[in-house]
Design a protein around this motif. Structure first.
Motif, PDB file in Angstrom:
ATOM      1  N   ILE A  30     -26.071 -30.971 -22.785  1.00 14.60           N
ATOM      2  CA  ILE A  30     -27.311 -30.470 -23.377  1.00 14.60           C
ATOM      3  C   ILE A  30     -27.413 -31.055 -24.778  1.00 14.60           C
ATOM      4  O   ILE A  30     -26.490 -30.931 -25.586  1.00 14.60           O
ATOM      5  N   HIS A  31     -28.513 -31.731 -25.021  1.00 19.46           N
ATOM      6  CA  HIS A  31     -28.755 -32.347 -26.322  1.00 19.46           C
ATOM      7  C   HIS A  31     -29.967 -31.687 -26.969  1.00 19.46           C
ATOM      8  O   HIS A  31     -30.952 -31.384 -26.293  1.00 19.46           O
ATOM      9  N   MET A  32     -29.914 -31.526 -28.270  1.00 23.16           N
ATOM     10  CA  MET A  32     -31.107 -31.120 -29.009  1.00 23.16           C
ATOM     11  C   MET A  32     -31.253 -32.030 -30.220  1.00 23.16           C
ATOM     12  O   MET A  32     -30.274 -32.398 -30.865  1.00 23.16           O
ATOM     13  N   ARG A  49     -29.005 -33.109 -35.086  1.00 22.76           N
ATOM     14  CA  ARG A  49     -28.700 -33.281 -33.668  1.00 22.76           C
ATOM     15  C   ARG A  49     -27.656 -32.258 -33.251  1.00 22.76           C
ATOM     16  O   ARG A  49     -26.796 -31.884 -34.042  1.00 22.76           O
ATOM     17  N   GLN A  50     -27.732 -31.842 -32.001  1.00 17.95           N
ATOM     18  CA  GLN A  50     -26.744 -30.927 -31.432  1.00 17.95           C
ATOM     19  C   GLN A  50     -26.438 -31.399 -30.022  1.00 17.95           C
ATOM     20  O   GLN A  50     -27.348 -31.746 -29.262  1.00 17.95           O
ATOM     21  N   ILE A  71     -23.773 -22.186 -15.444  1.00 23.22           N
ATOM     22  CA  ILE A  71     -24.956 -21.521 -15.999  1.00 23.22           C
ATOM     23  C   ILE A  71     -24.613 -20.827 -17.309  1.00 23.22           C
ATOM     24  O   ILE A  71     -25.358 -20.913 -18.300  1.00 23.22           O
ATOM     25  N   GLU A  72     -23.487 -20.123 -17.335  1.00 26.62           N
ATOM     26  CA  GLU A  72     -23.074 -19.427 -18.551  1.00 26.62           C
ATOM     27  C   GLU A  72     -22.827 -20.413 -19.692  1.00 26.62           C
ATOM     28  O   GLU A  72     -23.210 -20.154 -20.843  1.00 26.62           O
ATOM     29  N   ARG A  73     -22.177 -21.542 -19.369  1.00 27.95           N
ATOM     30  CA  ARG A  73     -21.951 -22.559 -20.411  1.00 27.95           C
ATOM     31  C   ARG A  73     -23.277 -23.081 -20.948  1.00 27.95           C
ATOM     32  O   ARG A  73     -23.443 -23.270 -22.161  1.00 27.95           O
ATOM     33  N   ALA A  74     -24.213 -23.322 -20.042  1.00 25.48           N
ATOM     34  CA  ALA A  74     -25.517 -23.856 -20.453  1.00 25.48           C
ATOM     35  C   ALA A  74     -26.280 -22.847 -21.306  1.00 25.48           C
ATOM     36  O   ALA A  74     -26.876 -23.208 -22.334  1.00 25.48           O
ATOM     37  N   ILE A  75     -26.275 -21.592 -20.904  1.00 22.78           N
ATOM     38  CA  ILE A  75     -26.998 -20.566 -21.660  1.00 22.78           C
ATOM     39  C   ILE A  75     -26.388 -20.391 -23.055  1.00 22.78           C
ATOM     40  O   ILE A  75     -27.115 -20.256 -24.049  1.00 22.78           O
ATOM     41  N   SER A  76     -25.054 -20.426 -23.155  1.00 28.95           N
ATOM     42  CA  SER A  76     -24.406 -20.328 -24.465  1.00 28.95           C
ATOM     43  C   SER A  76     -24.805 -21.509 -25.351  1.00 28.95           C
ATOM     44  O   SER A  76     -25.083 -21.349 -26.549  1.00 28.95           O
ATOM     45  N   SER A  77     -24.835 -22.699 -24.755  1.00 33.09           N
ATOM     46  CA  SER A  77     -25.232 -23.890 -25.503  1.00 33.09           C
ATOM     47  C   SER A  77     -26.674 -23.785 -25.976  1.00 33.09           C
ATOM     48  O   SER A  77     -26.996 -24.105 -27.128  1.00 33.09           O
ATOM     49  N   LEU A  78     -27.557 -23.327 -25.092  1.00 30.59           N
ATOM     50  CA  LEU A  78     -28.975 -23.208 -25.447  1.00 30.59           C
ATOM     51  C   LEU A  78     -29.188 -22.151 -26.526  1.00 30.59           C
ATOM     52  O   LEU A  78     -30.078 -22.279 -27.367  1.00 30.59           O
ATOM     53  N   GLN A  79     -28.378 -21.108 -26.520  1.00 27.69           N
ATOM     54  CA  GLN A  79     -28.482 -20.101 -27.576  1.00 27.69           C
ATOM     55  C   GLN A  79     -28.099 -20.711 -28.923  1.00 27.69           C
ATOM     56  O   GLN A  79     -28.744 -20.448 -29.948  1.00 27.69           O
ATOM     57  N   ARG A  80     -27.050 -21.557 -28.926  1.00 26.03           N
ATOM     58  CA  ARG A  80     -26.666 -22.234 -30.167  1.00 26.03           C
ATOM     59  C   ARG A  80     -27.772 -23.174 -30.638  1.00 26.03           C
ATOM     60  O   ARG A  80     -28.051 -23.276 -31.838  1.00 26.03           O
TER      61      ARG A  80
END
Length: 545
Positions: A30-32, A49-50, A71-80
């Motif tokens: 996941i990139h931001m 960048r993240q 899913i949990e890893r992705a949701i934690s990343s998206l919260q960050r």
């Protein structure tokens, strides 16, 4: 790695700028990226960048579902990501999901969880749309100099190969060969055995030959394209190559070049190493070391099939393409990328021609739909230009199902639109357009209709209201001869009556069939908007019947 954010601009500066966070939810990571958009130029500057490697593409083997852990890893990343964006006071957050979410049987459930738990709405896009946005990202960072370019983006789940020039993408493809997918499905040995490596190469080659053959047919005689590479696999190969040949990594890495032979040598070297040995290579991350053999093989075989001897790195890709696309859809780009702002309209009309739609007729329907939409805005609905684009697209394509059969052609229209390669739209927008077209006649939207019911509530409301408007627009040209010239809406708020005044093209035409069709279709509109619908036709004397 998070870069230090720029100090918040003053209020006067913010009138000319805005902050946008673009999040790419990929198969591997996941990139931001957070950018400041200067509305006056227009241009954007990257502020932060993240990146998190979350391996969202780790699916349950039998069900094809995203695992709960992923899913949990992705949701934690998206919260960050959201926390960083919020701390920087961004004005907008846009998020896009690609192949892992697109293919998973519980992909929509994941998207809903992100909305509920993080508060971010995720747009799902097709492989072709992903390729188009990668093209936009590359074009925003490189001068094509009126020469054709082949762009290759190797992701975790898929590889996008694009042929483009500065004007438009001539060919877009998305093939299910990605670094994570191939590693999980084809590599069981460490280091990879000779037989597995041979099969991996053959499999990748077999998957890439068809799209690259199609790409070749889009090249003009004597054209020699330049090869551009983007994203993690190619950036890692370039980083390691730079460390080993230059003793340092250029900053920026943009424009760094490698030859086909150098790529091949790196990939074959990594294939002979164990994971731990690859991990010790300067410039290699632990997560990338797991998948570099598969990802590098895709690049090696693609360069071989393309017969291109050099590749140039571009640091811009999907995330930056999302930013450019946002700027285009918000009317901020008027320079060399302006042509791209018309991608939706061109794509819709291309599909209309493919299915032999009578464009003269459907453009009249679209004009009636616009007149109703605009006159009733703020009175019976509050939709804006983004929703109008969806209604316009459905208006142009509502009859494309006739290409299959007249019987139940509205249902055929749904299928053709939903499976067309319409560019510039997210998956939920494509579903909405298809549903609006599907309900331009016959049945109204119902919960038992699965494609409609799967839409988020706001989009279901959009379908109900915009399809009701489309029904009237179609009725206004029932004979498909342009019998009605213009319409005028007058709303009586006290009695909740909508008076629709019709002005015929020929004053002597009684427009009886159009009047009958409006009367037949008005019930759906009346129920949806809770109004009484009254139609009158202007006579030759200017009065109304």
């Amino acid at each position: 790695m998070i870069q230090s954010p720029k100090a918040n601009p003053s209020n006067s500066d913010r009138a000319q700028t805005c902050l946008l966070a673009a999040i790419d939810i990929g198969t591997n990571s996941i990139h931001m990226v957070v950018v400041e958009i200067d509305k006056t130029l227009p241009a954007f500057t990257i502020l932060a960048r993240q990146k998190d490697t979350v391996r969202l593409g780790e699916q349950e083997p039998k069900s094809g579902k995203l695992t709960e852990e992923a899913i949990e890893r992705a949701i934690s990343s998206l919260q960050r990501c959201k926390d960083l964006a919020t701390s920087m006071n961004v004005d907008y957050i846009v998020a896009t999901a690609t192949s892992a979410t697109r293919e998973a049987s519980n992909g929509q459930i994941f998207i809903q969880r992100v909305k509920d738990e993080v508060g971010i709405f995720v747009n799902l896009i097709s492989g072709y749309e992903e390729a188009r946005r990668i093209y936009l990202g590359v074009l925003s960072g490189m001068d094509f100099q009126d020469k054709p370019h082949v762009i290759i983006d190797i992701g975790g789940g898929s590889t996008e190969i694009i042929l483009a020039d500065a004007q438009e993408p001539r060919f877009l493809s998305s093939t299910k060969v990605g670094a994570v997918r191939l590693t999980e499905e084809l590599i069981t040995t460490d280091p990879i055995s000779d037989s597995e490596f041979a099969y991996l190469r053959a499999y990748v080659r077999g998957m890439l030959e068809r799209p690259i053959d199609e790409l070749r047919h889009k090249l003009k005689e004597n054209e020699e394209p330049k090869l551009i590479g983007t994203s993690g696999t190619i950036e890692t190969l370039a980083t390691i190559h730079a460390v080993e040949t230059l003793g340092e990594v250029p900053n920026p890495l943009q424009g760094y070049q490698m030859s086909r032979q150098e790529v091949k040598a790196l990939v074959k070297r990594f294939a002979a190493m164990t994971y731990q040995e690859r991990l010790a290579v300067p410039g290699m991350s632990d997560k990338r070391a797991e998948i570099i053999v598969a990802g590098g093989t895709v690049l090696m075989e693609a360069m071989s099939i393309l017969s291109l001897d050099n590749i140039t790195l571009c640091e811009r890709a999907l995330r930056e393409g999302m930013i450019v696309d946002w700027m285009l859809t918000h009317g901020l780009i008027e320079d060399r990328l302006k042509y791209q702002s018309q991608v939706r309209q061109r794509s819709v009309k291309k599909i209309a021609r493919k299915y032999q739609v009578d464009l003269e007729y459907t453009e009249r329907v679209a004009e009636f739909a616009w007149s109703l939409f605009e006159q009733l805005k703020g009175i019976l609905h509050d939709w804006g230009m983004e929703q109008w684009e969806l209604l316009w697209s459905a208006s142009i394509l509502h009859n494309c199902g006739l290409y299959v059969s007249h019987s139940a052609h509205h249902k055929h229209s749904y299928y053709l639109i939903r499976n067309a390669e319409l560019l510039g739209f997210t998956e939920v927008e494509l579903e909405t357009i298809a549903n609006i077209a599907r309900y331009h006649r016959k049945s109204t939207p119902k919960k038992k209709h699965e494609p409609y019911n799967k839409l988020p509530e706001i989009y279901r409301k959009m379908v109900r209201q915009l399809s009701a408007i489309l029904r009237l627009a179609v009725a206004l040209d029932r004979r498909q001869i342009g019998a009605i010239k213009t319409i005028e809406c007058k709303y009586d708020a006290e009695y909740k009556k909508l008076h629709l005044h019709l002005f015929p093209t020929n004053p002597k035409d009684d427009c009886s069939l159009e009047l009958w069709s409006l009367d037949y279709n008005k019930e759906v509109f009346e129920q949806e908007f809770v109004v009484k619908f009254v139609v009158t036709l202007a006579t030759s004397s200017g009065s109304f019947n």
